[in-house]
Design an enzyme around this catalytic site. Structure first.
Site, short mmCIF file in Angstrom:
data_model
loop_
_atom_site.label_atom_id
_atom_site.label_comp_id
_atom_site.label_asym_id
_atom_site.label_seq_id
_atom_site.Cartn_x
_atom_site.Cartn_y
_atom_site.Cartn_z
N LYS A 53 0.84 -1.20 0.00
CA LYS A 53 0.00 0.00 0.00
C LYS A 53 0.88 1.26 0.00
O LYS A 53 0.63 2.20 -0.74
CB LYS A 53 -0.94 -0.02 1.21
CG LYS A 53 -1.99 -1.13 1.11
CD LYS A 53 -2.81 -1.33 2.39
CE LYS A 53 -3.80 -2.49 2.21
NZ LYS A 53 -4.61 -2.78 3.40
N GLN A 97 -4.59 -1.38 9.64
CA GLN A 97 -4.52 -2.71 9.04
C GLN A 97 -5.08 -3.75 10.00
O GLN A 97 -4.73 -3.79 11.19
CB GLN A 97 -3.06 -3.05 8.68
CG GLN A 97 -2.89 -4.36 7.92
CD GLN A 97 -3.54 -4.36 6.54
OE1 GLN A 97 -3.70 -3.33 5.90
NE2 GLN A 97 -3.92 -5.54 6.06
N ASP A 120 -10.93 2.88 4.23
CA ASP A 120 -11.35 1.48 4.17
C ASP A 120 -12.86 1.34 4.09
O ASP A 120 -13.38 0.26 3.80
CB ASP A 120 -10.88 0.73 5.42
CG ASP A 120 -9.57 -0.01 5.19
OD1 ASP A 120 -9.37 -0.54 4.07
OD2 ASP A 120 -8.76 -0.08 6.13
N1 GUN Z 1 -6.96 -6.81 6.30
C1 GUN Z 1 -7.40 -7.58 5.28
N2 GUN Z 1 -8.04 -6.84 4.35
C2 GUN Z 1 -8.01 -5.56 4.80
C3 GUN Z 1 -8.49 -4.33 4.26
O1 GUN Z 1 -9.10 -4.25 3.20
N3 GUN Z 1 -8.22 -3.23 5.01
C4 GUN Z 1 -7.57 -3.29 6.20
N4 GUN Z 1 -7.39 -2.15 6.87
N5 GUN Z 1 -7.11 -4.42 6.72
C5 GUN Z 1 -7.32 -5.54 6.02
#
Ligand code: GUN
Length: 328
Positions: A53, A97, A120
């Site tokens: 990311k 995350q 998100d």
């Molecule tokens: N962990 C697995 N998928 C995601 C996601 O789309 N966003 C976040 N913040 N954590 C994750």
């Protein structure tokens, strides 16, 4: 004829290129979108995802900051981190995350994120915006699924869409998006009776359950479009044989690495379906692209701008403009 392969790499590249263009316009107007990623502890999979990311931000000219609180962090400490980021004007998007360590109240931490910076789309305000068709920030993986359908010209309106998996991150928001796009949507789960028969109704079938190769040919309506959201690692040679026997590329990879990645679909579904997203190289590629898109969207929304295409973008308003989360 085997199914058409929906190329996630291609669509992700297209989206990132469009977002990069938009970032350039914003920077010219004096605004650099910024994303803060909060990575708690040392979960190796989370580290890999967050690194990707941050790298994507660098590629597109988005400012990024990685914050790495220790595994021992308390709920209160993490809420304080998030609240600090809420206050910062150079941060447009906050990503916490998941999963968080078991001793942390994840819901309380996610609730602390300013909905205007919730890239998100997990905050209840954004969940509510989506379910009531108000503008807002939409979870990245479901948004990526919609982009694949749109870019591949797959009809949605009036179609039967069956989603296997009812998670807050994928299944439920995707059901909303597909419903808003006039599909007839069914969400299935572990207690659904005669799952193969329900899945066979789907002109669009979404596999989002996190079980390797679970969706087999008997679940698939001939000609259906399958979106495989699963990313599972298999290392058991018996599992490998069951799914990939005779696939030379995979056999080589499995021999070298001792594992391979498989989605929630048995690879043989390509014999029945009309179009399928591969794993890897499918839906997963879109998730980060949509995160970048959401970060730019948040940057514009916070400054009270419309979401006009980059070429028509208005110059940015001064940074003191009050935050908004419900304009588009
Ligand atoms: N962990 C697995 N998928 C995601 C996601 O789309 N966003 C976040 N913040 N954590 C994750």
């Amino acid at each position: 004829m085997p199914a058409h392969v929906l190329d996630g790499n291609l669509y992700a590249t297209q989206i990132k290129s469009e977002v990069g263009e938009e970032v350039r316009h914003m920077v010219e107007a004096g605004v650099r979108p910024g994303l803060a990623a909060v990575l708690v502890g040392e979960n190796p999979a989370s580290q890999t995802y967050v690194r990707s990311k941050v790298r994507a931000c660098e590629q597109l000219g988005i400012f990024s900051e990685l914050i790495t609180p220790p595994e021992s962090s308390t709920t209160e400490e993490l809420i304080a981190v998030v609240e600090g980021l809420n206050q910062r004007d150079d941060i447009d998007g906050i990503l916490v995350q998941l999963p968080l360590p078991a001793n942390v109240d994840s819901k309380a931490v996610l609730l602390a994120v300013d909905p205007a910076k919730d890239v998100d789309g997990f905050h209840p305000v954004n969940v509510g915006n989506l379910s009531t068709q108000r503008p807002g920030l939409v979870p990245c993986t479901p948004a990526g699924c919609m982009e694949i359908l749109r870019r591949a010209n797959i009809p949605i309106e009036g179609q039967e869409a069956v989603i296997v998996g009812r998670s807050d991150i994928v299944g439920k928001p995707l059901a909303m998006l597909l419903t808003n796009a006039n599909a007839t949507v069914t969400i299935c789960h572990s207690r659904t009776k005669d799952l193969p028969a329900v899945c066979r109704r789907g002109d669009i079938l979404v596999a989002a359950i996190g079980r390797p190769g679970f969706i087999t040919t008997e679940f698939v309506k001939p000609g259906a479009t399958i979106l495989d959201v699963g990313i599972n690692h298999i290392s058991d040679p018996a599992d490998f044989e069951r799914f990939f026997k005779g696939d030379e590329k995979r056999e080589k990879q499995f021999a070298e690495k001792g594992s391979t990645i498989i989605g929630d679909c048995d690879p043989r579904v390509v014999r029945i379906a009309g179009a399928v997203t591969p794993v890897p190289g499918g839906v997963g590629k879109l998730t980060i692209a949509m995160l970048m898109s959401n970060t730019v969207k948040a940057a514009r929304l916070r400054r009270g701008q419309s979401l006009a295409p980059a070429a028509e973008a208005q110059p940015a308003k001064p940074k003191s403009t009050k935050a908004k989360n419900n304009a588009e």
